[in-house]
Design a protein around this motif. Sequence first.
Motif, mmCIF file in Angstrom:
data_model
loop_
_atom_site.group_PDB
_atom_site.id
_atom_site.type_symbol
_atom_site.label_atom_id
_atom_site.label_comp_id
_atom_site.label_asym_id
_atom_site.label_seq_id
_atom_site.Cartn_x
_atom_site.Cartn_y
_atom_site.Cartn_z
ATOM 1 N N ARG A 159 0.834 -1.192 0.000
ATOM 2 C CA ARG A 159 0.000 0.000 0.000
ATOM 3 C C ARG A 159 0.872 1.246 0.000
ATOM 4 N NH1 ARG A 159 -2.620 -0.681 6.079
ATOM 5 N NH2 ARG A 159 -0.714 -0.224 7.278
ATOM 6 N N ARG A 213 6.016 3.030 -0.794
ATOM 7 C CA ARG A 213 5.131 1.876 -0.821
ATOM 8 C C ARG A 213 5.618 0.854 0.198
ATOM 9 N NH1 ARG A 213 3.559 -0.310 -6.729
ATOM 10 N NH2 ARG A 213 3.153 1.945 -6.855
ATOM 11 N N TYR A 231 -3.926 0.302 -2.580
ATOM 12 C CA TYR A 231 -3.419 -1.051 -2.372
ATOM 13 C C TYR A 231 -3.044 -1.667 -3.726
ATOM 14 C CZ TYR A 231 -4.611 -0.964 2.537
ATOM 15 O OH TYR A 231 -4.645 -0.656 3.887
#
Length: 115
Positions: free
Chosen positions: A38, A45, A93
Amino acid sequence: QVQLVESGGGLVQPGGSLSVSCTASGIMFRMFSMGWYRQVPGKQRELVALITRGGNTNYVDSVKGRFTISRDNAKNTVILQMNSLKSEDTAVYYCNAAFLSEVYWGQGTQVTVSS
């Protein structure tokens, strides 16, 4: 052509549940480790959950006990079940598939936790 297609994101209230799915095509799915990452704006990330081809799982500490990753090799699908969601779970996501030097990403699906 390899494709990872995510679905299932959306808006949910704090404390609620949501699942996101990723269906892969163009790869030998059962050979790949599958992960969910995510990302929020301005941050790197991060890996949220991983499931190996053998079915072993790992989770980032912040989601342990709340999120569950699973895979269905017959359907080339990996699912992230998210329970007891918090506002800090809000992010895009991304589905990830990895095997040796092969790494593929999905396009991302937005999950927003807000009242």
